[in-house]
Design a protein around this motif. Structure first.
Motif, short mmCIF file in Angstrom:
data_model
loop_
_atom_site.label_atom_id
_atom_site.label_comp_id
_atom_site.label_asym_id
_atom_site.label_seq_id
_atom_site.Cartn_x
_atom_site.Cartn_y
_atom_site.Cartn_z
N GLY A 16 1.26 2.88 -9.19
CA GLY A 16 0.75 2.97 -7.82
C GLY A 16 1.48 2.11 -6.81
O GLY A 16 0.90 1.72 -5.80
N ASP A 17 2.75 1.85 -7.05
CA ASP A 17 3.54 1.06 -6.11
C ASP A 17 3.98 1.97 -4.96
O ASP A 17 4.73 2.92 -5.16
N ARG A 18 3.51 1.65 -3.76
CA ARG A 18 3.75 2.50 -2.59
C ARG A 18 5.25 2.72 -2.33
O ARG A 18 5.68 3.84 -2.08
N VAL A 19 6.06 1.67 -2.40
CA VAL A 19 7.49 1.79 -2.14
C VAL A 19 8.15 2.71 -3.18
O VAL A 19 8.97 3.57 -2.83
N GLU A 20 7.81 2.53 -4.44
CA GLU A 20 8.36 3.38 -5.50
C GLU A 20 7.97 4.84 -5.29
O GLU A 20 8.80 5.74 -5.40
N LEU A 21 6.71 5.08 -4.98
CA LEU A 21 6.24 6.46 -4.79
C LEU A 21 6.88 7.10 -3.57
O LEU A 21 7.26 8.28 -3.63
N GLN A 22 7.06 6.36 -2.50
CA GLN A 22 7.73 6.92 -1.32
C GLN A 22 9.19 7.24 -1.63
O GLN A 22 9.72 8.24 -1.17
N ALA A 23 9.85 6.41 -2.42
CA ALA A 23 11.23 6.69 -2.82
C ALA A 23 11.30 7.95 -3.68
O ALA A 23 12.25 8.75 -3.56
N LEU A 24 10.32 8.16 -4.53
CA LEU A 24 10.30 9.35 -5.37
C LEU A 24 10.16 10.63 -4.55
O LEU A 24 10.70 11.68 -4.92
N LEU A 25 9.45 10.56 -3.43
CA LEU A 25 9.29 11.74 -2.58
C LEU A 25 10.63 12.30 -2.12
O LEU A 25 10.77 13.50 -1.88
N ILE A 85 13.30 12.54 -3.90
CA ILE A 85 14.05 13.20 -4.98
C ILE A 85 13.23 14.19 -5.80
O ILE A 85 13.79 14.96 -6.58
N VAL A 86 11.91 14.19 -5.62
CA VAL A 86 11.06 15.07 -6.42
C VAL A 86 10.93 16.43 -5.75
O VAL A 86 10.68 16.53 -4.55
N SER A 87 11.09 17.47 -6.54
CA SER A 87 11.01 18.84 -6.06
C SER A 87 9.60 19.18 -5.57
O SER A 87 8.61 18.63 -6.06
N PRO A 88 9.50 20.12 -4.61
CA PRO A 88 8.17 20.59 -4.22
C PRO A 88 7.44 21.14 -5.43
O PRO A 88 8.05 21.72 -6.32
N GLY A 89 6.16 20.94 -5.46
CA GLY A 89 5.35 21.44 -6.57
C GLY A 89 4.36 20.40 -7.04
O GLY A 89 3.94 19.51 -6.29
N TYR A 90 4.00 20.50 -8.29
CA TYR A 90 2.94 19.70 -8.90
C TYR A 90 3.15 18.20 -8.72
O TYR A 90 2.26 17.50 -8.24
N TRP A 91 4.31 17.67 -9.11
CA TRP A 91 4.51 16.22 -9.07
C TRP A 91 4.58 15.71 -7.65
O TRP A 91 4.07 14.63 -7.35
N ARG A 92 5.17 16.46 -6.75
CA ARG A 92 5.22 16.05 -5.34
C ARG A 92 3.80 15.97 -4.78
O ARG A 92 3.46 15.04 -4.06
N PHE A 93 2.98 16.97 -5.13
CA PHE A 93 1.58 16.94 -4.71
C PHE A 93 0.88 15.70 -5.25
O PHE A 93 0.15 15.03 -4.53
#
Length: 143
Positions: free
Chosen positions: A110-119, A121-129
């Motif tokens: 649940g690290d906000r900075v890490e999750l924002q960085a993942l957005l 590179i992560v493809s649209p779909g389940y994980w992005r949601f």
């Protein structure tokens, strides 16, 4: 030759996904108007998505190593290959195991900075949601 039987054992094995998408159409065009049959073995959910489920025979080995014939009832024609991988071929998820493991761990941290960085590179779909949903819950908790 008329009334021919073509046996194709995983002809798409070394094809990229674009060529896999064209394989069944190519075969259909070549055989149009002929009384011929194609028996094609495949592990490709992309190839299976071009075949209607009544034309499929799914062979699965049981715990004792015996081959079982599974009657496919789930519609496959035009299906998303990810749905076929999960619902017909028994894959645990549509994407790769490495990405799923890393994304799940990041969501748990649940690290906000890490999750924002993942957005980025992560493809649209389940994980992005899931990432956006987790960020929203973090925002709501900080209010």
């Amino acid at each position: 030759q008329p009334e021919s039987l073509f046996l194709l054992d995983e002809p798409e094995t070394h094809f990229n996904d674009i060529w896999k998408r064209e394989l069944v159409e190519l075969l259909a065009n070549v055989l149009e108007g002929r009384d011929s049959t194609v028996l094609l073995s495949t592990h490709s959910s992309i190839v299976i998505s071009d075949v209607a489920h009544p034309q499929l025979v799914l062979l699965v080995k049981d715990e004792e190593g015996h081959t079982q014939i599974i009657d496919v009832q789930t519609p496959t024609f035009g299906a998303d290959p990810s749905d076929i991988a999960i619902n017909i071929l028994g894959a645990p998820r549509a994407g790769g195991a490495l990405s799923a493991e890393r994304l799940k761990a990041a969501l748990e941290r649940g690290d906000r900075v890490e999750l924002q960085a993942l957005l980025a590179i992560v493809s649209p779909g389940y994980w992005r949601f899931r990432i956006r949903d987790r960020l929203e819950s973090l925002d709501a908790a900080s209010d």
